[in-house]
Motif scaffolding. Structure first.
Motif, mmCIF file in Angstrom:
data_model
loop_
_atom_site.group_PDB
_atom_site.id
_atom_site.type_symbol
_atom_site.label_atom_id
_atom_site.label_comp_id
_atom_site.label_asym_id
_atom_site.label_seq_id
_atom_site.Cartn_x
_atom_site.Cartn_y
_atom_site.Cartn_z
ATOM 1 N N ASP A 193 0.836 -1.204 0.000
ATOM 2 C CA ASP A 193 0.000 0.000 0.000
ATOM 3 C C ASP A 193 0.870 1.253 0.000
ATOM 4 O OD1 ASP A 193 -2.431 -1.500 0.273
ATOM 5 O OD2 ASP A 193 -1.981 -1.730 2.404
ATOM 6 N N VAL A 194 1.913 1.236 0.827
ATOM 7 C CA VAL A 194 2.794 2.398 0.933
ATOM 8 C C VAL A 194 3.539 2.635 -0.378
ATOM 9 C CG1 VAL A 194 4.839 3.296 2.106
ATOM 10 C CG2 VAL A 194 3.026 2.212 3.432
ATOM 11 N N GLU A 195 4.021 1.560 -0.990
ATOM 12 C CA GLU A 195 4.682 1.681 -2.298
ATOM 13 C C GLU A 195 3.764 2.358 -3.306
ATOM 14 O OE1 GLU A 195 6.598 -1.417 -4.685
ATOM 15 O OE2 GLU A 195 7.207 -2.329 -2.784
ATOM 16 N N ARG A 196 2.522 1.875 -3.356
ATOM 17 C CA ARG A 196 1.570 2.412 -4.329
ATOM 18 C C ARG A 196 1.276 3.885 -4.052
ATOM 19 N NH1 ARG A 196 -3.408 3.125 -3.342
ATOM 20 N NH2 ARG A 196 -3.428 1.603 -1.634
ATOM 21 N N ILE A 197 1.096 4.253 -2.790
ATOM 22 C CA ILE A 197 0.775 5.642 -2.440
ATOM 23 C C ILE A 197 1.948 6.568 -2.765
ATOM 24 C CG2 ILE A 197 0.332 7.184 -0.484
ATOM 25 C CD1 ILE A 197 -1.304 4.835 0.746
ATOM 26 N N TYR A 198 3.153 6.110 -2.465
ATOM 27 C CA TYR A 198 4.321 6.950 -2.750
ATOM 28 C C TYR A 198 4.550 7.096 -4.251
ATOM 29 C CZ TYR A 198 6.054 8.142 1.870
ATOM 30 O OH TYR A 198 6.197 8.704 3.121
ATOM 31 N N TRP A 199 4.261 6.035 -5.006
ATOM 32 C CA TRP A 199 4.367 6.179 -6.455
ATOM 33 C C TRP A 199 3.328 7.157 -6.965
ATOM 34 C CZ3 TRP A 199 6.411 7.054 -10.649
ATOM 35 C CH2 TRP A 199 5.810 6.846 -11.899
ATOM 36 N N ASP A 200 2.139 7.136 -6.410
ATOM 37 C CA ASP A 200 1.095 8.064 -6.819
ATOM 38 C C ASP A 200 1.523 9.505 -6.548
ATOM 39 O OD1 ASP A 200 -1.581 8.503 -7.861
ATOM 40 O OD2 ASP A 200 -2.137 9.110 -5.829
ATOM 41 N N MET A 201 2.124 9.749 -5.372
ATOM 42 C CA MET A 201 2.596 11.097 -5.043
ATOM 43 C C MET A 201 3.738 11.522 -5.969
ATOM 44 S SD MET A 201 2.396 11.416 -0.877
ATOM 45 C CE MET A 201 3.455 9.999 -0.505
ATOM 46 N N THR A 202 4.614 10.568 -6.283
ATOM 47 C CA THR A 202 5.764 10.883 -7.131
ATOM 48 C C THR A 202 5.323 11.270 -8.533
ATOM 49 O OG1 THR A 202 7.249 9.421 -5.892
ATOM 50 C CG2 THR A 202 7.874 9.944 -8.157
ATOM 51 N N ARG A 203 4.427 10.485 -9.124
ATOM 52 C CA ARG A 203 4.047 10.787 -10.510
ATOM 53 C C ARG A 203 3.256 12.087 -10.594
ATOM 54 N NH1 ARG A 203 0.064 5.695 -11.817
ATOM 55 N NH2 ARG A 203 -1.499 6.033 -10.205
ATOM 56 N N LYS A 204 2.490 12.395 -9.556
ATOM 57 C CA LYS A 204 1.790 13.679 -9.554
ATOM 58 C C LYS A 204 2.782 14.833 -9.463
ATOM 59 C CE LYS A 204 -2.560 12.019 -7.562
ATOM 60 N NZ LYS A 204 -3.405 11.978 -6.325
ATOM 61 N N SER A 205 3.875 14.617 -8.730
ATOM 62 C CA SER A 205 4.855 15.694 -8.547
ATOM 63 C C SER A 205 5.589 16.044 -9.838
ATOM 64 C CB SER A 205 5.863 15.306 -7.469
ATOM 65 O OG SER A 205 6.779 14.340 -7.940
ATOM 66 N N VAL A 206 5.605 15.124 -10.804
ATOM 67 C CA VAL A 206 6.252 15.418 -12.093
ATOM 68 C C VAL A 206 5.220 15.655 -13.193
ATOM 69 C CG1 VAL A 206 8.350 14.179 -11.492
ATOM 70 C CG2 VAL A 206 6.518 12.953 -12.691
ATOM 71 N N GLY A 207 3.960 15.832 -12.802
ATOM 72 C CA GLY A 207 2.922 16.209 -13.751
ATOM 73 C C GLY A 207 2.312 15.083 -14.539
ATOM 74 N N LEU A 208 2.458 13.835 -14.073
ATOM 75 C CA LEU A 208 1.847 12.711 -14.781
ATOM 76 C C LEU A 208 0.379 12.585 -14.415
ATOM 77 C CD1 LEU A 208 4.627 9.994 -14.413
ATOM 78 C CD2 LEU A 208 4.031 11.265 -16.475
ATOM 79 N N ASN A 209 -0.403 12.075 -15.355
ATOM 80 C CA ASN A 209 -1.806 11.808 -15.105
ATOM 81 C C ASN A 209 -1.947 10.570 -14.222
ATOM 82 O OD1 ASN A 209 -2.726 13.956 -16.765
ATOM 83 N ND2 ASN A 209 -2.374 12.674 -18.574
ATOM 84 N N PRO A 210 -3.106 10.393 -13.548
ATOM 85 C CA PRO A 210 -3.282 9.242 -12.668
ATOM 86 C C PRO A 210 -3.039 7.902 -13.337
ATOM 87 C CG PRO A 210 -5.027 10.836 -12.301
ATOM 88 C CD PRO A 210 -4.241 11.320 -13.492
ATOM 89 N N GLN A 211 -3.355 7.772 -14.637
ATOM 90 C CA GLN A 211 -3.189 6.473 -15.297
ATOM 91 C C GLN A 211 -1.761 6.233 -15.767
ATOM 92 O OE1 GLN A 211 -4.845 9.003 -16.506
ATOM 93 N NE2 GLN A 211 -4.586 9.270 -18.723
ATOM 94 N N ASP A 212 -0.935 7.268 -15.835
ATOM 95 C CA ASP A 212 0.427 7.114 -16.318
ATOM 96 C C ASP A 212 1.221 6.221 -15.379
ATOM 97 O OD1 ASP A 212 -0.184 8.825 -18.349
ATOM 98 O OD2 ASP A 212 0.688 10.596 -17.401
ATOM 99 N N GLY A 213 1.929 5.261 -15.958
ATOM 100 C CA GLY A 213 2.701 4.331 -15.145
ATOM 101 C C GLY A 213 1.929 3.089 -14.793
ATOM 102 N N ASP A 214 0.663 2.998 -15.212
ATOM 103 C CA ASP A 214 -0.141 1.803 -14.946
ATOM 104 C C ASP A 214 -0.403 1.028 -16.232
ATOM 105 O OD1 ASP A 214 -0.350 2.286 -12.242
ATOM 106 O OD2 ASP A 214 -2.144 3.522 -12.463
ATOM 107 N N GLY A 215 0.530 1.125 -17.154
ATOM 108 C CA GLY A 215 0.389 0.391 -18.408
ATOM 109 C C GLY A 215 -0.221 1.216 -19.517
ATOM 110 N N ALA A 216 -0.627 2.461 -19.206
ATOM 111 C CA ALA A 216 -1.209 3.304 -20.234
ATOM 112 C C ALA A 216 -0.106 3.975 -21.037
ATOM 113 C CB ALA A 216 -2.105 4.373 -19.592
#
Length: 220
Positions: free
Chosen positions: A180-203
């Motif tokens: 859970d922590v890995e997933r949450i930190y990845w979510d925070m990281t990708r938002k910090s570089v301007g990625l959309n929520p789906q980016d990094g999930d195979g999209a």
């Protein structure tokens, strides 16, 4: 005469390192004496000098081992070709690695001030090497137009501080599991570089509009 496996020296050396790590992390380097480390191991204080020149050498050895192992471990991680995949791999690796080693992480950040100047230079050089791994990912992502980052050096320092902070609060018996922590930190990281929520999930990640390159970082 060859030393036998499991000899006193081979056993006591790692025990001294383990005791020093625990005591430095719990009480701080300045508050822990050589005598206290020896007592933790169950040897006379004078015997400690058979295994280490002094307390400073113990601290340096612990921090050097940590940084070298961190770099070696990252270099063996699978590296996706695209910047988004590499950023996710770095984020998840950093969180996992630091959750497994809270004492080593505490020393690596909180006890830098207690290193001698020469030892500090060695550790700082290794820290910069690790930071450069993330900075290259951010540079590549910005060049490809997929990361919205004004200054990759500043972003690197901010992200590493964010990710490393997990070791200060996470507990295995807490509300969240490690996945859970890995997933949450990845979510925070990708938002910090301007990625959309789906980016990094195979999209598929579409390139962004080119950005003007920022000036030289003040944190270089």
């Amino acid at each position: 005469m060859a030393r036998k496996a499991g000899s006193h020296a081979e056993i006591t050396g790692p025990r001294i390192r383990g005791a020093a790590l625990k005591l430095f992390a719990r009480h701080g380097y300045a508050a822990v004496s050589v005598r206290r480390i020896a007592a933790e191991v169950g040897v006379q204080a004078g015997a400690l000098y058979t295994y280490t020149p002094d307390k400073q050498a113990l601290l340096f050895d612990l921090m050097l081992s940590h940084m070298e192992h961190l770099l070696d471990s990252w270099e063996t991680e699978p590296s996706p070709a695209d910047p988004v995949g590499r950023l996710e791999a770095f984020t998840r690796f950093h969180v996992r690695y630091h959750l497994d080693r809270p004492d080593e992480v505490f020393l690596a950040y909180m006890e830098l001030r207690n290193l001698s100047p020469g030892n500090f230079t060695v550790i700082e050089r290794l820290r910069r090497r690790y930071e450069a791994c993330l900075e290259r990912i951010l540079d590549d992502g910005r060049a490809a137009g997929v990361f919205d980052v004004a200054d990759t050096r500043v972003a690197t320092m901010g992200l590493i501080a964010l990710l490393t902070g997990v070791s200060t609060w996470f507990r295995d018996d807490g509300r969240l599991g490690r996945a859970d922590v890995e997933r949450i930190y990845w979510d925070m990281t990708r938002k910090s570089v301007g990625l959309n929520p789906q980016d990094g999930d195979g999209a598929e990640t579409a390139p962004r509009a080119p950005m003007a390159r920022a000036g030289r970082s003040a944190v270089a």
